[in-house]
Design an enzyme around this catalytic site. Structure first.
Site, PDB file in Angstrom:
ATOM      1  N   TYR A 151       0.834  -1.215   0.000  1.00 38.80           N
ATOM      2  CA  TYR A 151       0.000   0.000   0.000  1.00 38.80           C
ATOM      3  C   TYR A 151       0.869   1.264   0.000  1.00 38.80           C
ATOM      4  CZ  TYR A 151      -3.843   3.024   1.773  1.00 38.80           C
ATOM      5  OH  TYR A 151      -4.779   4.010   1.966  1.00 38.80           O
ATOM      6  N   LYS A 155       0.925   4.075  -2.799  1.00 38.93           N
ATOM      7  CA  LYS A 155       0.517   5.455  -2.495  1.00 38.93           C
ATOM      8  C   LYS A 155       1.645   6.462  -2.780  1.00 38.93           C
ATOM      9  CE  LYS A 155      -3.787   5.033  -1.279  1.00 38.93           C
ATOM     10  NZ  LYS A 155      -4.818   5.376  -2.286  1.00 38.93           N
TER      11      LYS A 155
HETATM   12  P1  NAP Z   1     -13.456   2.399   1.695  1.00 39.39           P
HETATM   13  O1  NAP Z   1     -14.471   2.886   2.685  1.00 39.39           O
HETATM   14  O2  NAP Z   1     -12.954   1.005   1.836  1.00 39.39           O
HETATM   15  O3  NAP Z   1     -14.062   2.613   0.226  1.00 39.39           O
HETATM   16  C1  NAP Z   1     -13.344   2.234  -0.897  1.00 39.39           C
HETATM   17  C2  NAP Z   1     -14.322   1.948  -2.024  1.00 39.39           C
HETATM   18  O4  NAP Z   1     -13.537   1.581  -3.199  1.00 39.39           O
HETATM   19  C3  NAP Z   1     -15.268   0.790  -1.722  1.00 39.39           C
HETATM   20  O5  NAP Z   1     -16.594   1.135  -2.036  1.00 39.39           O
HETATM   21  C4  NAP Z   1     -14.733  -0.317  -2.648  1.00 39.39           C
HETATM   22  O6  NAP Z   1     -15.735  -1.203  -3.118  1.00 39.39           O
HETATM   23  C5  NAP Z   1     -14.196   0.494  -3.809  1.00 39.39           C
HETATM   24  N1  NAP Z   1     -13.283  -0.294  -4.637  1.00 39.39           N
HETATM   25  C6  NAP Z   1     -12.340  -1.193  -4.238  1.00 39.39           C
HETATM   26  N2  NAP Z   1     -11.738  -1.756  -5.290  1.00 39.39           N
HETATM   27  C7  NAP Z   1     -12.307  -1.224  -6.404  1.00 39.39           C
HETATM   28  C8  NAP Z   1     -12.114  -1.412  -7.801  1.00 39.39           C
HETATM   29  N3  NAP Z   1     -11.212  -2.293  -8.267  1.00 39.39           N
HETATM   30  N4  NAP Z   1     -12.872  -0.707  -8.675  1.00 39.39           N
HETATM   31  C9  NAP Z   1     -13.805   0.162  -8.198  1.00 39.39           C
HETATM   32  N5  NAP Z   1     -14.034   0.401  -6.886  1.00 39.39           N
HETATM   33  C10 NAP Z   1     -13.292  -0.287  -6.000  1.00 39.39           C
HETATM   34  O7  NAP Z   1     -12.163   3.324   1.680  1.00 39.39           O
HETATM   35  P2  NAP Z   1     -11.906   4.849   2.139  1.00 39.39           P
HETATM   36  O8  NAP Z   1     -11.392   4.810   3.520  1.00 39.39           O
HETATM   37  O9  NAP Z   1     -13.073   5.698   1.817  1.00 39.39           O
HETATM   38  O10 NAP Z   1     -10.651   5.209   1.203  1.00 39.39           O
HETATM   39  C11 NAP Z   1     -10.790   5.901  -0.030  1.00 39.39           C
HETATM   40  C12 NAP Z   1      -9.400   6.195  -0.583  1.00 39.39           C
HETATM   41  O11 NAP Z   1      -8.657   6.971   0.361  1.00 39.39           O
HETATM   42  C13 NAP Z   1      -8.551   4.948  -0.859  1.00 39.39           C
HETATM   43  O12 NAP Z   1      -7.768   5.145  -2.009  1.00 39.39           O
HETATM   44  C14 NAP Z   1      -7.698   4.853   0.372  1.00 39.39           C
HETATM   45  O13 NAP Z   1      -6.516   4.118   0.119  1.00 39.39           O
HETATM   46  C15 NAP Z   1      -7.446   6.313   0.669  1.00 39.39           C
HETATM   47  N6  NAP Z   1      -7.083   6.579   2.071  1.00 39.39           N
HETATM   48  C16 NAP Z   1      -7.910   6.276   3.094  1.00 39.39           C
HETATM   49  C17 NAP Z   1      -7.532   6.561   4.407  1.00 39.39           C
HETATM   50  C18 NAP Z   1      -8.414   6.261   5.593  1.00 39.39           C
HETATM   51  O14 NAP Z   1      -7.934   6.454   6.735  1.00 39.39           O
HETATM   52  N7  NAP Z   1      -9.657   5.824   5.440  1.00 39.39           N
HETATM   53  C19 NAP Z   1      -6.271   7.136   4.655  1.00 39.39           C
HETATM   54  C20 NAP Z   1      -5.439   7.421   3.584  1.00 39.39           C
HETATM   55  C21 NAP Z   1      -5.846   7.151   2.287  1.00 39.39           C
HETATM   56  P3  NAP Z   1     -16.045  -2.601  -2.349  1.00 39.39           P
HETATM   57  O15 NAP Z   1     -16.635  -2.229  -1.066  1.00 39.39           O
HETATM   58  O16 NAP Z   1     -17.025  -3.288  -3.257  1.00 39.39           O
HETATM   59  O17 NAP Z   1     -14.741  -3.301  -2.208  1.00 39.39           O
END
Ligand code: NAP
Length: 251
Positions: A151, A155
């Site tokens: 990851y 990133k």
């Molecule tokens: P999340 O709640 O897990 O949501 C991610 C979404 O992406 C889910 O709806 C998932 O669908 C979808 N997804 C996964 N694989 C996919 C694919 N191949 N094609 C299309 N959609 C796909 O994550 P989040 O926390 O909102 O994170 C959003 C972004 O911010 C990510 O890139 C993450 O790495 C980044 N981020 C998050 C955090 C944090 O603390 N939350 C921190 C730093 C960066 P399914 O549910 O069907 O799998």
């Protein structure tokens, strides 16, 4: 008048979490929205919660055919595309010696190949109309995080990708930037709590207490920064990564 009146924004992984928070904010500021997610029913349900015209599209961002079909549908059904947010993401955490090739490939494919394929498909329209905004989701984990070799590499890769987009696409009226969130309360961090055998609230409190601003982040925190970076107010900013993390990596 909203900052995104007349604009069409495509946001991947937006059925929930940061993506949905961003879709909601962009819709409140006037944009028509395409919510892209793996599950079309979940994407459509999320689109139904927005106030402006919005559609949900089932698409795997790591599959070129699926991506090209999704962008074609956006243009046909919403009349164009002006903003792309590459937000879809997954984690497959493990210490290096236990990390499988599948764990590595899956994470690379969704974050890096996904952002590449979506951007390649969208930029044709952006270049033609000499206008476009691209926002990529990086993470504080880009700076290194135990158990996240895959990851973290993806990133940091997103940051290099973003800088190169800035160079190549700048002459065509296109801005590309990234946001690197810190701890944001979503299902992704809830799943991390479960993996660490901690309760969700306990895990959030631990992270809040360790943060200089003494709280965790919420999707709205990222959405506010995203709205600025994708607006015309940020047209002299490109290739940058903005850390939105409550100062968690300041020292
Ligand atoms: P999340 O709640 O897990 O949501 C991610 C979404 O992406 C889910 O709806 C998932 O669908 C979808 N997804 C996964 N694989 C996919 C694919 N191949 N094609 C299309 N959609 C796909 O994550 P989040 O926390 O909102 O994170 C959003 C972004 O911010 C990510 O890139 C993450 O790495 C980044 N981020 C998050 C955090 C944090 O603390 N939350 C921190 C730093 C960066 P399914 O549910 O069907 O799998």
């Amino acid at each position: 008048m909203g900052r995104f009146d007349g604009r069409v924004a495509v946001i991947t992984g937006a059925a929930r979490g940061i993506g949905f928070g961003t879709a909601k904010r962009f819709s409140e500021e006037g944009a028509a929205i395409a919510i892209i997610d793996l599950d079309e029913a979940a994407a459509s349900e999320a689109a139904g919660k927005l106030d402006t015209k919005a559609i949900g599209i089932g698409c795997d961002v790591s599959n070129a055919e699926s991506v090209d079909a999704a962008i074609a549908r956006v243009v046909e059904e919403l009349g164009g595309i002006h903003i792309l947010v590459n937000n879809a993401g997954i984690t497959r955490d493990n210490l290096l010696f236990k990390m499988t090739e599948d764990d590595w490939d899956l994470v690379m494919n969704v974050h890096l190949k996904g952002a590449f394929l979506m951007t390649r498909a969208a930029q044709k329209h952006f270049v033609e109309q000499k206008y476009g905004k691209i926002l990529n989701l990086s993470s504080v984990s880009a700076l290194g995080n135990r158990g996240q070799a895959n990851y973290s590499a993806a990133k940091m890769g997103v940051q290099g990708f973003t800088r190169t987009l800035g160079i190549e696409l700048g002459p065509y009226g296109i801005n590309a930037n990234a946001i690197a969130p810190g701890f944001i309360a979503t299902e992704m961090t809830d799943a991390t709590a479960a993996r660490l055998k901690m309760g969700v609230e306990e895990f959030r409190k631990l992270n809040a207490d360790a943060n200089p601003v003494r709280r965790v982040g919420y999707p709205e925190d990222i959405a506010a920064a995203a709205a600025f970076l994708c607006s015309d107010e940020a047209s002299y900013i490109t290739g940058q990564t903005l850390y939105v993390d409550g100062g968690s990596k300041l020292g």
